[in-house]
Write a protein that holds these residues in place. Structure first.
Motif, PDB file in Angstrom:
ATOM      1  N   ASP A   1       0.826  -1.228  -0.027  1.00 14.01           N
ATOM      2  CA  ASP A   1      -0.018   0.124  -0.054  1.00 14.01           C
ATOM      3  C   ASP A   1       0.823   1.352  -0.185  1.00 14.01           C
ATOM      4  OD1 ASP A   1      -2.220  -1.482   0.165  1.00 14.01           O
ATOM      5  OD2 ASP A   1      -2.455  -1.331   2.155  1.00 14.01           O
ATOM      6  N   MET A   2       1.963   1.074   0.405  1.00 15.77           N
ATOM      7  CA  MET A   2       3.042   2.404   0.633  1.00 15.77           C
ATOM      8  C   MET A   2       3.905   2.275  -0.534  1.00 15.77           C
ATOM      9  SD  MET A   2       3.717   2.410   4.816  1.00 15.77           S
ATOM     10  CE  MET A   2       3.565   0.582   4.686  1.00 15.77           C
ATOM     11  N   THR A   3       4.155   1.033  -1.227  1.00 17.24           N
ATOM     12  CA  THR A   3       5.442   1.127  -2.159  1.00 17.24           C
ATOM     13  C   THR A   3       5.005   0.732  -3.768  1.00 17.24           C
ATOM     14  OG1 THR A   3       5.499  -1.326  -1.829  1.00 17.24           O
ATOM     15  CG2 THR A   3       6.792   0.235  -0.131  1.00 17.24           C
ATOM     16  N   ALA A   4       3.722   0.086  -3.855  1.00 18.67           N
ATOM     17  CA  ALA A   4       3.496  -0.264  -5.084  1.00 18.67           C
ATOM     18  C   ALA A   4       3.252   0.875  -6.378  1.00 18.67           C
ATOM     19  CB  ALA A   4       1.940  -1.000  -5.140  1.00 18.67           C
ATOM     20  N   THR A   5       3.582   0.560  -7.324  1.00 16.53           N
ATOM     21  CA  THR A   5       3.877   1.420  -8.709  1.00 16.53           C
ATOM     22  C   THR A   5       2.260   1.682  -9.023  1.00 16.53           C
ATOM     23  OG1 THR A   5       4.007  -0.355 -10.288  1.00 16.53           O
ATOM     24  CG2 THR A   5       5.953   0.723  -9.133  1.00 16.53           C
ATOM     25  N   GLY A   6       1.382   0.915  -8.782  1.00 23.48           N
ATOM     26  CA  GLY A   6      -0.104   1.112  -9.380  1.00 23.48           C
ATOM     27  C   GLY A   6      -0.418   0.193 -10.623  1.00 23.48           C
ATOM     28  N   ARG A   7       0.631  -0.715 -11.053  1.00 24.11           N
ATOM     29  CA  ARG A   7       0.752  -1.433 -12.356  1.00 24.11           C
ATOM     30  C   ARG A   7       0.124  -2.866 -11.680  1.00 24.11           C
ATOM     31  NH1 ARG A   7       6.120  -2.059 -15.370  1.00 24.11           N
ATOM     32  NH2 ARG A   7       4.813  -3.087 -16.751  1.00 24.11           N
ATOM     33  N   PRO A   8      -0.653  -3.530 -12.602  1.00 24.00           N
ATOM     34  CA  PRO A   8      -1.288  -4.858 -12.147  1.00 24.00           C
ATOM     35  C   PRO A   8      -0.401  -5.741 -11.838  1.00 24.00           C
ATOM     36  CG  PRO A   8      -1.643  -4.343 -14.387  1.00 24.00           C
ATOM     37  CD  PRO A   8      -0.880  -3.294 -14.107  1.00 24.00           C
ATOM     38  N   PHE A   9      -0.868  -6.930 -11.078  1.00 25.00           N
ATOM     39  CA  PHE A   9      -0.058  -8.054 -10.927  1.00 25.00           C
ATOM     40  C   PHE A   9      -0.187  -8.917 -12.291  1.00 25.00           C
ATOM     41  CE2 PHE A   9      -1.616  -8.389  -6.197  1.00 25.00           C
ATOM     42  CZ  PHE A   9      -0.492  -7.719  -5.817  1.00 25.00           C
ATOM     43  N   GLU A  10       1.113  -9.709 -12.580  1.00 30.33           N
ATOM     44  CA  GLU A  10       1.030 -10.642 -13.436  1.00 30.33           C
ATOM     45  C   GLU A  10       0.415 -12.006 -12.890  1.00 30.33           C
ATOM     46  OE1 GLU A  10       3.714  -7.494 -14.201  1.00 30.33           O
ATOM     47  OE2 GLU A  10       3.704  -8.860 -12.517  1.00 30.33           O
ATOM     48  N   PRO A  11      -0.108 -12.747 -13.957  1.00 29.91           N
ATOM     49  CA  PRO A  11      -0.782 -13.683 -13.597  1.00 29.91           C
ATOM     50  C   PRO A  11       0.223 -14.862 -13.076  1.00 29.91           C
ATOM     51  CG  PRO A  11      -0.908 -13.789 -16.002  1.00 29.91           C
ATOM     52  CD  PRO A  11      -0.145 -12.472 -15.507  1.00 29.91           C
ATOM     53  N   SER A  12      -0.086 -16.007 -12.337  1.00 28.65           N
ATOM     54  CA  SER A  12       0.651 -17.045 -12.019  1.00 28.65           C
ATOM     55  C   SER A  12       0.866 -17.896 -12.985  1.00 28.65           C
ATOM     56  CB  SER A  12       0.036 -17.635 -10.591  1.00 28.65           C
ATOM     57  OG  SER A  12       0.648 -18.877 -10.555  1.00 28.65           O
ATOM     58  N   ILE A  13       2.367 -18.254 -13.245  1.00 35.11           N
ATOM     59  CA  ILE A  13       2.452 -19.042 -14.290  1.00 35.11           C
ATOM     60  C   ILE A  13       2.189 -20.553 -13.627  1.00 35.11           C
ATOM     61  CG2 ILE A  13       4.279 -20.479 -15.649  1.00 35.11           C
ATOM     62  CD1 ILE A  13       5.673 -17.658 -15.558  1.00 35.11           C
ATOM     63  N   ARG A  14       2.516 -20.837 -12.620  1.00 33.69           N
ATOM     64  CA  ARG A  14       2.376 -22.186 -11.904  1.00 33.69           C
ATOM     65  C   ARG A  14       0.836 -22.587 -11.813  1.00 33.69           C
ATOM     66  NH1 ARG A  14       5.755 -25.475  -8.494  1.00 33.69           N
ATOM     67  NH2 ARG A  14       4.859 -26.703  -7.056  1.00 33.69           N
ATOM     68  N   ASP A  15      -0.097 -21.599 -11.449  1.00 36.91           N
ATOM     69  CA  ASP A  15      -1.634 -22.226 -11.554  1.00 36.91           C
ATOM     70  C   ASP A  15      -1.696 -22.612 -12.890  1.00 36.91           C
ATOM     71  OD1 ASP A  15      -1.602 -21.454  -8.635  1.00 36.91           O
ATOM     72  OD2 ASP A  15      -2.594 -19.611  -8.923  1.00 36.91           O
ATOM     73  N   ALA A  16      -1.392 -22.098 -13.984  1.00 31.71           N
ATOM     74  CA  ALA A  16      -1.683 -22.373 -15.241  1.00 31.71           C
ATOM     75  C   ALA A  16      -1.084 -23.714 -15.715  1.00 31.71           C
ATOM     76  CB  ALA A  16      -1.490 -21.275 -16.119  1.00 31.71           C
ATOM     77  N   GLN A  17      -0.189 -23.995 -15.281  1.00 30.47           N
ATOM     78  CA  GLN A  17       0.668 -25.396 -15.640  1.00 30.47           C
ATOM     79  C   GLN A  17      -0.015 -26.509 -14.979  1.00 30.47           C
ATOM     80  OE1 GLN A  17       4.838 -24.345 -15.014  1.00 30.47           O
ATOM     81  NE2 GLN A  17       5.673 -26.375 -15.299  1.00 30.47           N
ATOM     82  N   PRO A  18      -0.262 -27.340 -15.787  1.00 31.03           N
ATOM     83  CA  PRO A  18      -0.963 -28.653 -15.503  1.00 31.03           C
ATOM     84  C   PRO A  18      -0.113 -29.612 -14.863  1.00 31.03           C
ATOM     85  CG  PRO A  18      -0.641 -28.686 -17.711  1.00 31.03           C
ATOM     86  CD  PRO A  18      -0.249 -27.475 -17.340  1.00 31.03           C
ATOM     87  N   GLY A  19      -0.366 -30.995 -14.481  1.00 28.24           N
ATOM     88  CA  GLY A  19       0.604 -31.791 -14.035  1.00 28.24           C
ATOM     89  C   GLY A  19       0.884 -31.738 -12.520  1.00 28.24           C
ATOM     90  N   GLU A  20       1.386 -32.840 -11.981  1.00 27.15           N
ATOM     91  CA  GLU A  20       1.416 -32.944 -10.618  1.00 27.15           C
ATOM     92  C   GLU A  20       3.220 -32.068 -10.449  1.00 27.15           C
ATOM     93  OE1 GLU A  20       2.552 -36.023  -6.829  1.00 27.15           O
ATOM     94  OE2 GLU A  20       1.828 -36.676  -8.913  1.00 27.15           O
ATOM     95  N   PHE A  21       3.946 -32.240 -11.498  1.00 26.82           N
ATOM     96  CA  PHE A  21       5.323 -31.820 -11.178  1.00 26.82           C
ATOM     97  C   PHE A  21       5.613 -30.678 -12.108  1.00 26.82           C
ATOM     98  CE2 PHE A  21       5.042 -36.318 -10.053  1.00 26.82           C
ATOM     99  CZ  PHE A  21       5.569 -36.500  -8.934  1.00 26.82           C
ATOM    100  N   LYS A  22       5.753 -29.603 -11.563  1.00 25.47           N
ATOM    101  CA  LYS A  22       5.861 -28.216 -12.586  1.00 25.47           C
ATOM    102  C   LYS A  22       7.157 -27.793 -12.392  1.00 25.47           C
ATOM    103  CE  LYS A  22       0.985 -27.617 -11.296  1.00 25.47           C
ATOM    104  NZ  LYS A  22      -0.083 -26.641 -10.915  1.00 25.47           N
ATOM    105  N   PHE A  23       8.006 -27.803 -13.427  1.00 27.30           N
ATOM    106  CA  PHE A  23       9.322 -27.302 -13.598  1.00 27.30           C
ATOM    107  C   PHE A  23       9.578 -25.902 -14.153  1.00 27.30           C
ATOM    108  CE2 PHE A  23       9.542 -32.143 -13.369  1.00 27.30           C
ATOM    109  CZ  PHE A  23      10.875 -32.219 -12.989  1.00 27.30           C
ATOM    110  N   LEU A  24      10.077 -25.145 -13.673  1.00 28.78           N
ATOM    111  CA  LEU A  24      10.430 -23.680 -14.287  1.00 28.78           C
ATOM    112  C   LEU A  24      11.712 -23.616 -14.685  1.00 28.78           C
ATOM    113  CD1 LEU A  24      10.990 -20.802 -14.108  1.00 28.78           C
ATOM    114  CD2 LEU A  24       8.833 -20.984 -14.954  1.00 28.78           C
ATOM    115  N   ILE A  25      11.975 -23.310 -15.965  1.00 30.28           N
ATOM    116  CA  ILE A  25      13.349 -23.598 -16.280  1.00 30.28           C
ATOM    117  C   ILE A  25      13.625 -21.893 -16.597  1.00 30.28           C
ATOM    118  CG2 ILE A  25      14.983 -24.448 -17.867  1.00 30.28           C
ATOM    119  CD1 ILE A  25      13.382 -26.541 -16.239  1.00 30.28           C
ATOM    120  N   GLY A  26      14.731 -21.258 -15.990  1.00 27.20           N
ATOM    121  CA  GLY A  26      15.179 -19.886 -16.372  1.00 27.20           C
ATOM    122  C   GLY A  26      16.379 -19.856 -17.306  1.00 27.20           C
ATOM    123  N   TYR A  27      16.519 -18.692 -17.649  1.00 28.85           N
ATOM    124  CA  TYR A  27      17.871 -18.444 -18.633  1.00 28.85           C
ATOM    125  C   TYR A  27      17.749 -19.202 -19.995  1.00 28.85           C
ATOM    126  CZ  TYR A  27      19.191 -16.919 -13.972  1.00 28.85           C
ATOM    127  OH  TYR A  27      19.405 -16.379 -12.841  1.00 28.85           O
TER     128      TYR A  27
END
Length: 646
Positions: free
Chosen positions: A500-526
């Motif tokens: 409330d004291m720090t936010a820029t006012g821009r919206p939250f991005e959607p969760s990637i993990r919530d959209a990802q199916p399956g039991e084992f959810k790998f996120l690969i960076g770079y």
């Protein structure tokens, strides 16, 4: 007024109008279409025999270290890479690089020392003429020329074949890779394995801060390219050879997944820390494993480990090439499983570092794998960043991977590979990236109108690719940089408590993990690029030109102080403050987070129709050549007009 002038004014008016109209109004700006590959063979029904997933793996040494000139070949150093494919120069200490006169006898090149300028480097990169080309270590400050080798670095490749689809996934022990490497790798692959058909080549870097500079940012100074063209060409050749080796011995495999976190495997606790105490103090502490074994013999083929912490436990004073804690991690996994190729992949580790690097007032673990490495009681910092400490950390993570597989059973549904991908063009808002391109330090290609390749002066967007693929209950999402874990897990739950004291006012991005199916959810960076930190929009602060957005100049004037810098994020640590927004100065764009998150969710079939972040992303480009409009969605901060708020 003549008709010609009227026509000219009309054209100008139309162009201005188009500039201020979002491209999305005309259905443009959404980027290229999604590409879908793989799945069950066409026409396969419920009565069809199950398909077999084929896999092969390899590892190829890419350590730039060999027998120095004038040394008898019988005096073999076990760390020497004696690959005959290396025909470039070798320094007197054995590190690959242009020969130089070590006038101060410190075992490394220093600016001003005489050197032999190899014309082959200049032929590959005209900017190399007149500068010393050799191995600078990446990831900390500039000028960190390598002086030796602690352990080898590798390219480790997994090749998967599902029906007619063949995917090669190469993981490098370097700071970064670049999608522009793929065409060069393909040309070398045609030499190494004529006739081999590979539909998709995915490149991932482990983001190693103790390996060669493959980006250019860590040369002799901040304005000099640190890349070594002959070595980069060599690495691309080795990637191709690694693909060929892995594809040569494809076998039907069973796939077993496992996962642990600090709750189910307590020895993982306290290994991660937040850079500069950046809030929220949230981590993706889940360690995920995919084990591939020969379905006929049970022999291990490959074991892929996915976890999130910067590969930098040897820290910035180290000058020896190393795979850091990955060396002992992979050895532990391979020894524990009795073979196969262990492959480490970085996860969502934006602002997440290995313990001892940052925030030691809060995170200061001193014991790993039964060994204690003392820390300074007043600061929490380790008294020494030793190789022994690094290897102990690697063994802890390696044993966690083995524990994840201990009770796991093969996934009976993991019989085919389904892959979707989409190219993204993200407006370049950090103009320091443009300056680095003009100076020849960075080689990232820029694009105009999401279509035409352009130089650093005319280009306005950076390009990358997001991949989403599934093998049974395992799903994998790639991102081209350092994703903050709270974006992956969902900002609605994992955001700053003081927003409330720090936010820029821009919206939250959607969760990637919530959209990802399956039991084992790998996120690969770079993967397949490094476009910098992927910072949540609501907390993205960078200095820019007043009365505009998307014209960031942060690194020239410093890092923006946090709006709540005077308040400790956690009252139980009153001495710990989050002060400055560093990560934004190393991000290509203030639109990187919505671009990546929204595209990933789209690839998994998520509904973005009412998502405000998706709306912002679609509205970021104007109808005029898809140019980014620096006045669209602008929220001015009259108290500090130099801080960009889109």
């Amino acid at each position: 007024m003549s008709r010609l002038k009227l026509a000219a004014y009309a054209v100008i008016a139309v162009l201005l109008l188009l500039y201020f109209i979002p491209a999305s109004v005309f259905g443009a700006g959404r980027g290229p279409a999604i590409i879908t590959l793989g799945g069950p063979p066409e026409g396969a029904g419920s009565g069809s025999a199950p398909t077999a997933l084929l896999a092969g793996a390899s590892q190829v040494n890419v350590t730039p270290f060999g027998c120095p000139p004038g040394i008898a070949t019988f005096a073999v150093n076990p760390l020497w890479n004696s690959d005959p494919d290396w025909t470039g120069p070798i320094t007197t200490v054995g590190l690959w690089g242009e020969e130089f006169t070590d006038t101060n006898a410190n075992g490394r090149y220093d600016v001003g020392e005489p050197f032999v300028d190899d014309p082959r480097n200049t032929a590959l990169d005209a900017g190399s003429g007149g500068k010393w080309d050799g191995i600078y270590l990446a990831g900390f400050g500039s000028g960190r020329a390598a002086t030796g080798v602690a352990d080898p670095i590798w390219v480790r490749t997994l090749v998967l074949r599902s029906g007619d689809l063949t995917v090669a996934w190469a993981v490098l022990d370097t700071i970064a890779c670049n999608s522009a490497q793929v065409p060069r790798v393909r040309s070398f692959l045609a030499e190494a394995a004529p006739g081999l058909k590979v539909d998709v080549i995915i490149l991932t870097a482990v983001h190693n801060h103790e390996g060669p500079d493959t980006v250019g940012l860590w040369g002799s100074d901040d304005f000099t390219d640190g890349k070594f063209p002959l070595y980069l060409e060599y690495v691309d050749r080795k990637i191709a050879q690694s693909v060929a080796l892995a594809a040569r011995d494809l076998v039907p495999v069973t796939v077993t997944y496992g996962k642990v976190n600090s709750g189910t495997y307590p020895d993982l606790a306290g290994l991660q820390c937040r850079n500069s105490l950046r809030t929220p103090w949230f981590f993706d502490d889940e360690l995920r494993v995919m084990a591939l074994a020969d379905s006929l013999t049970g022999a291990p083929v490959a074991t892929l480990v996915n976890w999130g912490a910067h590969v930098e436990s040897l820290e910035g004073d180290n000058t020896r090439i190393s795979a850091d804690f990955l060396a002992s991690l992979r050895e532990t996994v391979e020894e524990g499983l009795g073979g196969g190729v262990a492959i480490y992949t970085p996860s969502d580790q934006g602002a997440v570092e290995i313990v001892g690097d940052s925030g030691t007032q809060v995170w200061n673990r001193d014991t790993f794998d039964g060994q204690t490495f003392p820390v300074d009681p007043s600061t929490g910092r380790p008294l020494a960043y030793s190789v022994e400490r690094t290897r102990a950390i690697g063994r802890v993570v390696g044993k966690a991977a083995l524990a994840a597989l201990k009770e796991a059973k093969p996934d009976p549904t993991a019989t085919d590979l389904r892959l979707r991908s989409k190219d993204i063009y993200v407006p370049l808002t950090n103009q320091l990236f443009r300056l680095a391109g003009i100076l020849g330090v960075l080689d990232n290609q820029l694009y105009l109108a999401d279509r035409w390749s352009a130089g650093p002066f005319l280009g306005n967007s950076v390009k990358s690719t997001i991949y989403a693929f599934q093998i049974g209950q395992g799903t994998f999402t790639t991102v081209p940089g350092e994703l903050f874990p709270e974006i992956n897990y969902g900002l609605a739950e994992h955001h700053r408590t003081d927003m409330d004291m720090t936010a820029t006012g821009r919206p939250f991005e959607p969760s990637i993990r919530d959209a990802q199916p399956g039991e084992f959810k790998f996120l690969i960076g770079y993967t397949p690029d490094l476009l910098g930190y992927i910072v949540p929009s609501y907390d993205f602060y960078i200095y820019g030109l007043p009365l505009a957005s998307g014209v960031a100049i942060g690194a020239l004037v410093g890092e923006v102080p946090d709006p709540n810098a005077a308040v400790p994020p956690d009252p139980s640590h009153p001495e710990a403050f989050y002060v400055h927004h560093y990560q934004e100065t190393n991000s290509a764009s203030s639109l990187l987070a919505p671009a990546v998150a929204c595209t990933a969710v789209e690839l998994w079939g998520g509904d973005l129709s009412g998502d405000p972040s998706y709306k912002e992303w679609l509205g970021a480009k104007s109808a005029l050549l898809l140019l980014p409009n620096p006045f669209a969605h602008l929220h001015l901060d009259l108290d500090d007009p130099w801080v960009e708020h889109r």
